[in-house]
Design an enzyme around this catalytic site. Structure first.
Site, PDB file in Angstrom:
ATOM      1  CG  HIS A   7      -1.972   0.878   1.244  1.00 45.15           C
ATOM      2  ND1 HIS A   7      -2.147   2.063   2.199  1.00 45.15           N
ATOM      3  CD2 HIS A   7      -3.266   1.053   0.424  1.00 45.15           C
ATOM      4  CE1 HIS A   7      -3.235   2.666   1.894  1.00 45.15           C
ATOM      5  NE2 HIS A   7      -3.929   2.184   0.719  1.00 45.15           N
ATOM      6  NE  ARG A 137     -11.382  10.260   3.928  1.00 42.17           N
ATOM      7  CZ  ARG A 137     -11.293   9.346   3.312  1.00 42.17           C
ATOM      8  NH1 ARG A 137     -12.449   8.454   3.357  1.00 42.17           N
ATOM      9  NH2 ARG A 137     -10.339   8.871   2.999  1.00 42.17           N
TER      10      ARG A 137
END
Length: 282
Positions: A7, A137
């Site tokens: 990732h 977020r």
């Protein structure tokens, strides 16, 4: 790498540098190299010719392509090996600073906070007197503002035109601010089952810019929502005699201004105007 999703976001360029020999230029990012999401997401990245980070990038690519076993990097930290432990060590430094009566602060912006080990460390830091500001977020399993647990932790979320996607982490570290960007959110899957990178940003100008970005987010009173202890979110509004501040708008305008100034500083070039070839439109 078998069993692990890669990732991390890293691009390495190796070139012959004249009298200097081989030069490595590295780009580290918090978002994917994807031209579609680049128009929708807000991310942070570092472009550097730092020799240590260049050597680390070579070792990183050798490891993920199977040419060598993972090794201890000079400056990078990688999951699933050392990334979480490094974060815990940095949190512990802030705890010790606070216990000694010295200023201690943690600011972090990530997409999600789920990892129980990190959450427990942040609770301990709050009780020790560390001021903690988090911009999460998405999902956040930490409860802020709980007496005798997390009274010094503030969690906000920004919902605006661009999807907040950057991971930026800053530790006061006794006045010698340590600032990082990362590919990893604070989740067990990212810290244990993925190949991720934590990148130090040491250039003073870049470091100050990232700190300014974090501070701007925590001043937002237009698009920010504060997480309350009961799990609900409260939309923030300007207080009496307080000017509205929309963080994405401020940062967007600042980026446009930097681009304008950079374009003005470019050396003037004279480009000859050649007449079109026979048969071409003028």
């Amino acid at each position: 790498m078998r069993g692990l999703k890669t990732h991390a976001k890293c691009c390495l360029i190796v070139r012959r540098g004249g009298d200097t020999g081989i030069q490595r230029i590295v780009h580290f990012g918090t978002g994917n190299y994807n031209e579609t999401t680049a128009r929708l997401y807000s991310d942070a990245s570092l472009l550097t010719a730092d020799p240590d980070l260049g050597a680390d990038a070579v070792a990183f690519f050798n490891a993920i392509t199977g040419y060598s076993q993972p090794q201890r990097y000079r400056k990078l930290e990688a999951a699933p090996l050392t990334l979480r432990d490094t974060l815990l060590d940095l949190i512990q430094v802030e705890i010790e600073q606070a216990r000694d009566g010295l200023p201690a602060r943690i600011m972090a912006k990530v997409n999600a906070l789920v990892d129980p080990v990190i959450i427990d460390a942040l609770y301990l830091a709050s009780e020790a007197g560390v001021e903690i500001q988090l911009n999460i977020r998405g999902i956040c399993c930490l409860k802020p503002g709980v007496k005798k647990l997390s009274s010094r932790i503030e969690v906000v979320s920004i919902v605006d035109r661009f999807l907040e996607h950057a991971r930026i982490i800053a530790f006061h570290h006794g006045g010698e601010e340590k600032v990082f960007i990362a590919s990893a959110d604070w989740m067990p899957r990212n810290l244990e089952r993925r190949v991720e990178l934590l990148i130090p940003v040491e250039d003073p100008r870049c470091r100050d810019q990232l700190l300014g970005i974090l501070e701007t987010y925590f001043k937002d009173n237009v698009k920010a929502r504060r997480l309350k202890p009961d799990g609900s979110h409260q939309r923030l509004k300007p207080r009496k005699n307080e000017e509205p501040l929309r963080s994405q708008q401020v940062l967007h305008e600042a980026a446009r201004e930097r681009f304008r100034l950079a374009r003005q500083r470019r050396r003037t070039l004279f480009e000859p105007h050649r007449p079109p070839e026979s048969g071409e439109p003028s």
